[in-house]
Design a protein around this motif. Structure first.
Motif, PDB file in Angstrom:
ATOM      1  N   ILE A  80      -0.906 -13.032  -6.542  1.00 49.41           N
ATOM      2  CA  ILE A  80      -0.039 -11.928  -6.962  1.00 49.41           C
ATOM      3  C   ILE A  80      -0.936 -10.698  -7.049  1.00 49.41           C
ATOM      4  N   VAL A  81      -0.747  -9.784  -6.131  1.00 51.30           N
ATOM      5  CA  VAL A  81      -1.578  -8.583  -6.072  1.00 51.30           C
ATOM      6  C   VAL A  81      -0.800  -7.424  -6.682  1.00 51.30           C
ATOM      7  N   VAL A  82      -1.377  -6.755  -7.662  1.00 52.68           N
ATOM      8  CA  VAL A  82      -0.716  -5.638  -8.345  1.00 52.68           C
ATOM      9  C   VAL A  82      -1.506  -4.375  -8.050  1.00 52.68           C
ATOM     10  N   ASP A  83      -1.019  -3.586  -7.102  1.00 50.86           N
ATOM     11  CA  ASP A  83      -1.664  -2.315  -6.775  1.00 50.86           C
ATOM     12  C   ASP A  83      -1.177  -1.245  -7.751  1.00 50.86           C
ATOM     13  N   GLU A  84      -1.993  -0.222  -7.974  1.00 48.80           N
ATOM     14  CA  GLU A  84      -1.673   0.818  -8.958  1.00 48.80           C
ATOM     15  C   GLU A  84      -1.317   0.150 -10.297  1.00 48.80           C
ATOM     16  N   ALA A  85      -2.193  -0.758 -10.733  1.00 48.39           N
ATOM     17  CA  ALA A  85      -1.888  -1.613 -11.893  1.00 48.39           C
ATOM     18  C   ALA A  85      -1.691  -0.832 -13.181  1.00 48.39           C
ATOM     19  N   HIS A  86      -2.200   0.395 -13.257  1.00 44.37           N
ATOM     20  CA  HIS A  86      -2.000   1.194 -14.475  1.00 44.37           C
ATOM     21  C   HIS A  86      -0.524   1.465 -14.741  1.00 44.37           C
ATOM     22  N   VAL A 111       1.238 -17.033   1.277  1.00 46.27           N
ATOM     23  CA  VAL A 111       1.444 -15.600   1.467  1.00 46.27           C
ATOM     24  C   VAL A 111       1.072 -14.861   0.185  1.00 46.27           C
ATOM     25  N   ALA A 112       0.300 -13.799   0.333  1.00 50.94           N
ATOM     26  CA  ALA A 112      -0.071 -12.970  -0.813  1.00 50.94           C
ATOM     27  C   ALA A 112       1.057 -11.973  -1.084  1.00 50.94           C
ATOM     28  N   LEU A 113       1.554 -11.972  -2.328  1.00 53.48           N
ATOM     29  CA  LEU A 113       2.605 -11.036  -2.733  1.00 53.48           C
ATOM     30  C   LEU A 113       1.934  -9.769  -3.253  1.00 53.48           C
ATOM     31  N   VAL A 114       2.131  -8.650  -2.549  1.00 52.25           N
ATOM     32  CA  VAL A 114       1.463  -7.392  -2.874  1.00 52.25           C
ATOM     33  C   VAL A 114       2.502  -6.419  -3.416  1.00 52.25           C
ATOM     34  N   ILE A 115       2.413  -6.086  -4.696  1.00 54.29           N
ATOM     35  CA  ILE A 115       3.386  -5.199  -5.344  1.00 54.29           C
ATOM     36  C   ILE A 115       2.781  -3.801  -5.430  1.00 54.29           C
ATOM     37  N   THR A 116       3.438  -2.837  -4.807  1.00 60.38           N
ATOM     38  CA  THR A 116       2.939  -1.460  -4.810  1.00 60.38           C
ATOM     39  C   THR A 116       4.114  -0.498  -4.809  1.00 60.38           C
ATOM     40  N   PRO A 117       4.024   0.620  -5.526  1.00 57.75           N
ATOM     41  CA  PRO A 117       5.120   1.583  -5.549  1.00 57.75           C
ATOM     42  C   PRO A 117       5.078   2.571  -4.389  1.00 57.75           C
ATOM     43  N   LEU A 118       4.024   2.502  -3.573  1.00 57.94           N
ATOM     44  CA  LEU A 118       3.796   3.509  -2.535  1.00 57.94           C
ATOM     45  C   LEU A 118       4.303   3.009  -1.184  1.00 57.94           C
ATOM     46  N   ILE A 119       5.515   3.413  -0.823  1.00 53.36           N
ATOM     47  CA  ILE A 119       6.131   2.908   0.400  1.00 53.36           C
ATOM     48  C   ILE A 119       5.336   3.319   1.630  1.00 53.36           C
ATOM     49  N   ILE A 137       5.288 -18.562 -11.243  1.00 60.59           N
ATOM     50  CA  ILE A 137       4.366 -18.741 -10.119  1.00 60.59           C
ATOM     51  C   ILE A 137       2.968 -19.001 -10.647  1.00 60.59           C
ATOM     52  N   ASP A 138       2.387 -20.103 -10.247  1.00 61.71           N
ATOM     53  CA  ASP A 138       1.023 -20.426 -10.663  1.00 61.71           C
ATOM     54  C   ASP A 138       0.057 -19.946  -9.587  1.00 61.71           C
ATOM     55  N   ALA A 139      -0.184 -18.648  -9.575  1.00 59.07           N
ATOM     56  CA  ALA A 139      -1.098 -18.043  -8.598  1.00 59.07           C
ATOM     57  C   ALA A 139      -1.956 -17.015  -9.318  1.00 59.07           C
ATOM     58  N   PRO A 140      -3.217 -16.865  -8.923  1.00 62.38           N
ATOM     59  CA  PRO A 140      -4.087 -15.873  -9.572  1.00 62.38           C
ATOM     60  C   PRO A 140      -3.589 -14.448  -9.335  1.00 62.38           C
ATOM     61  N   VAL A 141      -3.868 -13.591 -10.286  1.00 58.44           N
ATOM     62  CA  VAL A 141      -3.518 -12.176 -10.180  1.00 58.44           C
ATOM     63  C   VAL A 141      -4.751 -11.373  -9.768  1.00 58.44           C
ATOM     64  N   ILE A 142      -4.564 -10.497  -8.787  1.00 58.43           N
ATOM     65  CA  ILE A 142      -5.578  -9.498  -8.442  1.00 58.43           C
ATOM     66  C   ILE A 142      -4.954  -8.142  -8.736  1.00 58.43           C
ATOM     67  N   ALA A 143      -5.357  -7.518  -9.832  1.00 59.47           N
ATOM     68  CA  ALA A 143      -4.812  -6.210 -10.226  1.00 59.47           C
ATOM     69  C   ALA A 143      -5.826  -5.134  -9.867  1.00 59.47           C
ATOM     70  N   LEU A 144      -5.338  -4.032  -9.300  1.00 58.60           N
ATOM     71  CA  LEU A 144      -6.240  -2.994  -8.805  1.00 58.60           C
ATOM     72  C   LEU A 144      -5.752  -1.618  -9.230  1.00 58.60           C
ATOM     73  N   THR A 145      -6.692  -0.778  -9.607  1.00 62.65           N
ATOM     74  CA  THR A 145      -6.374   0.621  -9.918  1.00 62.65           C
ATOM     75  C   THR A 145      -7.639   1.459  -9.792  1.00 62.65           C
ATOM     76  N   PRO A 198       8.677   0.928 -15.664  1.00 58.79           N
ATOM     77  CA  PRO A 198       9.244  -0.275 -16.291  1.00 58.79           C
ATOM     78  C   PRO A 198       9.400  -1.456 -15.341  1.00 58.79           C
ATOM     79  N   ASN A 199       9.669  -1.192 -14.054  1.00 60.56           N
ATOM     80  CA  ASN A 199       9.839  -2.299 -13.111  1.00 60.56           C
ATOM     81  C   ASN A 199       8.607  -3.190 -13.034  1.00 60.56           C
ATOM     82  N   TYR A 200       7.442  -2.622 -13.340  1.00 59.34           N
ATOM     83  CA  TYR A 200       6.211  -3.400 -13.285  1.00 59.34           C
ATOM     84  C   TYR A 200       6.195  -4.512 -14.341  1.00 59.34           C
ATOM     85  N   LEU A 201       6.950  -4.323 -15.412  1.00 65.94           N
ATOM     86  CA  LEU A 201       6.971  -5.342 -16.465  1.00 65.94           C
ATOM     87  C   LEU A 201       7.544  -6.661 -15.959  1.00 65.94           C
TER      88      LEU A 201
END
Length: 622
Positions: free
Chosen positions: A133-139, A57-65, A162-170, A150-153
């Motif tokens: 590990i997908v990081v949306d709005e990575a800025h 499963v890809a974990l997608v972290i985004t602040p935009l509900i 977790i040994d998984a590649p990061v895909i960061a997007l902005t 701060p939660n992004y830290l």
């Protein structure tokens, strides 16, 4: 299947957009990748395609509900198993979702950043088979970014487990911010893939005018199709929408103060074309995928190039001719100059607000961690006779420092506090035996319920009580009428999540060095916007692209300065000198990096020649 076959199968497209295939390739090879793509550049495909191709499963972290809900619905409509966890969900709902993600063959788990540090999520980390590990709005992870959270830290800490590649997007990152993102996400090696930011179909127009509403009406009359008008305040959004309607233009307004259903209805009306123009604050637009927006007008100058570039970029996503118009006058410059003072109250004021908030909610020292508080800024300011703007920015600054999380416009759970002492509770006469059962269940399920209002899972409590949710609510209401409990029904409001126990005076962590850095960076962004509107020689598109580190762009030929023939090529030496002159000749190496990027070899040689000739003074290292 190949990436292209996956794209064709699930999306029906025959080809990728620029850079998408390269990003997907690197991710599938197991490399960390930071992808900077312009608004509308198809960022979701960059992680959804590899997520479908890799087990887990890809974990997608985004602040935009709103965005995560929309993407989950779109994936489900394509037959892809996806789910979302965000603030406002009950513990039972979160537990069920995490259990499904761990054992239910789901491909995507969307998560809001404030959930990362919770004990419940952390307890599932070892059983979640995370593919990416997908990081949306990575800025948002960068202290240099314009929207640091701060939660992004916490993502950096998760990487250690977790040994998984990061895909960061902005969509918006200067060279300095891009490097900071990769550092904070613990990239194994730097890997930045960046699409050109040029929008050949978008004309950037800047107009100095005292009659902004007249200019907007003229744009509406002269440009067919739908549009967005951004304004700085909620009241101004409503007033401008009414003015446009009085001129016969189909318009509505949108801001975070409207109810959830009202916002959803207005957004749908606009997306469907039944409303032509949406007048709004910056609360509107994130995750809105409407390709045929013909014009975006900023009636007030934004306070950062990042915000402007992202909002203006919502025009013309379908590739057809569109316009990004910025209206300004002397009042905007005055407001921007005053905004720094308002946005950065003194550290003494900020610490005072920290303590007043805890006093407001009657939270003693060394308690409060994990509390979720419904926060009414107007009521808070009225009680302490405070001005709302500096108070709001003090609260936001404390969020940046990690003391709490401010979640505006949230659905919040029902909360209960038992007001009768535990020993005395058993002698209280209750008119309905079911009320005693409800109290017994609540005491067993929730620690701290005698100390402060705790969020409750209505469905779980109702099930244990053997009643319906509606029946439970009636019991809770009766208990409150009998002064046994404090009953705070579910609501839609601004919420403060307290991150740690209340600190004593003098112990609130507020770094003067960090404050100075943030204020200086903010000032630089504001000055860049002033420079942009006052620019008379350089192509608008080149100006913006240069800010984001793209030095080799050509004049667009479409902006107001290109069309008037005023735009002229500006070499690096001239740009350096102009930038230094704007700062009165006083500048640091840190500021140089922020303005011209981290690749110092590209400009330090030119700068040394200017210094040697005496054209500019030298720089400070700190």
């Amino acid at each position: 299947m190949t990436p292209l076959e996956v794209l064709k199968t699930y999306w029906g497209y025959d080809a990728f957009r620029p850079m998408q295939e390269e990003i997907i390739r690197d991710a599938l090879e197991g490399r960390d990748v930071l992808a900077i793509l312009p608004t509308g550049g198809g960022k979701s495909v960059c992680f959804q395609v590899p997520g479908l191709m890799r087990e887990g499963v890809a974990l997608v972290i985004t602040p935009l509900i709103a965005l995560m809900k929309d993407q989950v619905q779109n994936l489900q409509a394509r037959g892809v198993k996806a789910l979302a966890i965000h603030a406002g969900m009950s513990r039972r709902e979160v537990d069920l979702a995490l259990n499904n993600a761990a054992y239910g063959d789901f491909k995507f788990l969307y998560l809001s950043p404030e959930r990362l540090h919770t004990d419940l999520f952390q307890s599932y980390l070892d059983v979640l088979n995370i593919s990416f590990i997908v990081v949306d709005e990575a800025h948002c992870i960068s202290q240099w970014g314009y929207d640091f959270r701060p939660n992004y830290l916490e993502i950096g800490q998760i990487r250690k487990r977790i040994d998984a590649p990061v895909i960061a997007l902005t969509a918006t990152a200067t060279p300095l911010v891009a490097q900071d993102i990769m550092d904070r996400l613990g990239f194994k090696e730097p890997n930045l893939l960046q699409s050109g930011f040029e929008r050949s179909n978008l004309s950037y127009i800047v107009r100095k005018t005292q009659d902004k509403i007249g200019q907007i009406r003229s744009i509406c009359d002269g440009v067919p199709g739908s549009g967005i008008v951004y304004v700085r305040s909620r009241n101004r959004a409503q007033e401008m929408a009414e003015s446009l309607r009085s001129a016969g233009i189909s318009a509505s307004f949108y801001h975070a103060g409207l109810g959830a259903q009202t916002r959803a209805d207005r957004q749908e009306e606009w997306k469907a074309g039944r409303t032509r123009v949406m007048v709004c604050t910056n609360a509107f637009g994130m995750g809105i995928d409407k390709p045929d927006v013909r014009f975006v007008v900023h009636a007030d100058v934004p306070d950062s190039p990042e915000a402007y570039f992202q909002e203006a970029g919502r025009a013309g996503r379908d590739g057809l001719e569109s316009y990004a118009v910025l209206l300004w006058n002397g009042t905007d410059k005055t407001r921007l100059s005053q905004l720094e003072q308002v946005s950065f109250p003194t550290l003494e004021y900020i610490e005072d607000i920290y303590h007043r908030v805890h006093i407001f909610f009657e939270i003693p020292y060394d308690t409060g961690m994990g509390r979720m508080l419904k926060f009414d800024l107007a009521a808070f300011c009225k009680q302490y006779k405070l001005q709302q703007s500096p108070t709001y920015y003090a609260i936001k600054y404390l969020e940046r420092e990690g003391h709490w999380t401010l979640a505006e416009d949230m659905d919040i759970q029902t909360r209960i506090r038992i007001d009768v002492d535990r020993q005395a509770l058993y002698s209280v006469e209750l008119p309905d035996p079911a009320m005693a059962t409800a109290l017994e269940v609540l005491m067993r399920m929730y620690t701290g319920i005698f100390s402060y209002p705790v969020p409750i899972d209505e469905e779980a409590v109702a099930a244990r009580c053997g009643v319906s949710v509606a029946g439970l609510r009636q019991l809770l209401y009766q208990l409150s009428v009998n002064h046994v409990v404090r009953y705070i029904p579910a609501d839609h409001a601004t919420v403060l999540y307290i991150q740690h126990d209340r600190l004593r005076p003098g112990n609130v962590q507020l770094s003067p060095q960090r404050y100075k850095m943030l204020r200086s960076t903010y000032r630089e962004r504001v000055q860049t916007m002033v420079d942009y509107v006052e620019e008379e020689d350089e192509c608008r598109s080149q100006f913006l692209l240069r800010y984001f580190g793209q030095e080799d762009s050509k004049p667009c030929g479409k902006c107001d300065l290109c069309r008037s023939g005023a735009a002229k090529p500006l070499d690096l030496a001239a740009r350096l000198k102009a930038w230094i002159d704007d700062r009165g000749g006083s500048y640091t190496l840190l500021q140089l990096r922020a303005a011209f990027g981290t690749a110092e070899d590209s400009y330090l040689g030119v700068l040394r020649e200017l210094i040697d000739r005496g054209d500019v003074p030298g720089y400070f290292t700190e």
